[in-house]
Design an enzyme around this catalytic site. Sequence first.
Site, mmCIF file in Angstrom:
data_model
loop_
_atom_site.group_PDB
_atom_site.id
_atom_site.type_symbol
_atom_site.label_atom_id
_atom_site.label_comp_id
_atom_site.label_asym_id
_atom_site.label_seq_id
_atom_site.Cartn_x
_atom_site.Cartn_y
_atom_site.Cartn_z
ATOM 1 N N MET A 60 42.133 -4.207 -28.511
ATOM 2 C CA MET A 60 42.864 -3.670 -27.360
ATOM 3 C C MET A 60 44.088 -4.540 -27.139
ATOM 4 S SD MET A 60 41.592 -3.014 -23.460
ATOM 5 C CE MET A 60 42.696 -2.288 -22.262
ATOM 6 N N LEU A 61 45.237 -3.897 -27.055
ATOM 7 C CA LEU A 61 46.475 -4.658 -26.867
ATOM 8 C C LEU A 61 47.458 -3.858 -26.029
ATOM 9 C CD1 LEU A 61 48.290 -7.113 -27.553
ATOM 10 C CD2 LEU A 61 49.067 -5.838 -29.561
ATOM 11 N N GLY A 103 49.051 -3.133 -15.011
ATOM 12 C CA GLY A 103 47.837 -2.333 -14.805
ATOM 13 C C GLY A 103 47.525 -1.356 -15.919
ATOM 14 N N HIS A 104 48.249 -1.418 -17.039
ATOM 15 C CA HIS A 104 48.013 -0.447 -18.114
ATOM 16 C C HIS A 104 46.667 -0.666 -18.806
ATOM 17 C CE1 HIS A 104 52.079 0.936 -17.586
ATOM 18 N NE2 HIS A 104 52.542 -0.283 -17.786
ATOM 19 N N ALA A 130 43.823 -1.637 -17.466
ATOM 20 C CA ALA A 130 42.777 -1.023 -16.641
ATOM 21 C C ALA A 130 42.822 0.499 -16.748
ATOM 22 C CB ALA A 130 42.940 -1.457 -15.183
ATOM 23 N N GLU A 183 33.296 -5.507 -29.122
ATOM 24 C CA GLU A 183 33.067 -6.465 -30.204
ATOM 25 C C GLU A 183 33.705 -7.808 -29.859
ATOM 26 O OE1 GLU A 183 34.796 -7.080 -34.710
ATOM 27 O OE2 GLU A 183 34.467 -5.037 -34.002
#
Length: 422
Positions: free
Chosen positions: A243-244, A253-254, A256, A278
């Site tokens: 996740m980046l 807030g992107h 979330a 993971e």
Amino acid sequence: RKSYSSRGEEERTTPPPLNAMEKKLAEYKCDTNEAICLKLVRFPEDLEDDGTTFHPEYSHQLYGDDEVAFGYKGLQIQLYYSAGNLSTLFKVKYSSKVTEKFDCVEADDVEVKIRDIIPAGFSCSTDDFVSRLEKEANFRPFGNLLHTYKVHNEEAGELTYQICKVDMACPGFQEYHGRLQTFLMWFIETASFIDADDDRWDFFLVFEKYNKDGETLYATVGYMTVYNYYVYPDKTRPRVSQMLVLPPFQGEGHGAQLLEAVHRFYCTLPKVQDITAEDPSESYVKLRDFVLAKLCRALPSFAPDKLQLGFSEVMVKEAQDTLKINKKHARRVYEILRLKATDMADEAKARDYRLDVKRRLFGPYKKNQRELTKMMKCLRPEELVSHIRHIDTDVQHQELEKSYQEVLDEYRRIIERLASQA
């Protein structure tokens, strides 16, 4: 070389002075985190605007643990991407480079390391890149739209964002993903590229809508990869792998929004058992705590009056069935929401809450005590003494209190964030 005092303590030793050649060579060392310059380019003028440049957090995977490139002064490794389609400009600049005047010394090949991770088809010419930039108006988000939301920006006003789900079968996506995943190397410490040929991967992308010369364009904001594991006999367990949110968009807030949209998507699939991650980072765990607490507070079993009765199997089942949340995560959410619903100025209520959380935190210590009981049957007295030192009751109480206070601080930050978005 280390030296030690008479008490066995390590003493600092002064490194030997550098000779003239070593001093000269030291001037040709560059911090690769500073040398690598990244941009997400919307307009041609962004290319000359230092304000649009950002730098990696990590570069050790390409340039070693020291994150140093040798052989250059004023090194600048430019990796510029068009904001939407991520068309790439790659150039290396420097003010000077070691030459044959330096005996038996060669400069590092900084270019080959970058070429190993960026897909073919990049530009080395600024003019070529600018011409590709003009085609950004044709770029559209990949996949199916899951969610749209708005964020207020002080400079630009209200901005619109879209979250889309896509898989590798989508035309053009595999090439785009090859460019997108290069950012992982700079911002995730243990990043690795995924096997794009495995069809069990799901991809979730965030895009910003913006205007340029009266046209609507889209900029890449961030993304998430999720792998669908098989669970016997007929379920799947989606596991968040990567996740980046790209640095220019962080703190808005992107993350979330993305994680919540992904959870809501999988909640609609009957075959999904639960959603995991993971090897989650500390920042990801905090984000997940916030999102899951936000989702769970709408469930009847997590109502304030139910929270005061303690953690229950009803909570576990409702969180699992409705939101695909496993028992461990449901327990953390319960503690967060119970703290939110508890008047900590009331001594009795505060004590009940503290004991409830500490009972969970005490689990590892109880395990140690059970192991000690087993060891007492087979260890010699002198061996037993050394193990008992590790399970000193006073030390345990101190560590337990410290863990409780740390958890309390984490939970309060989440509660503040929940309150700000109520």
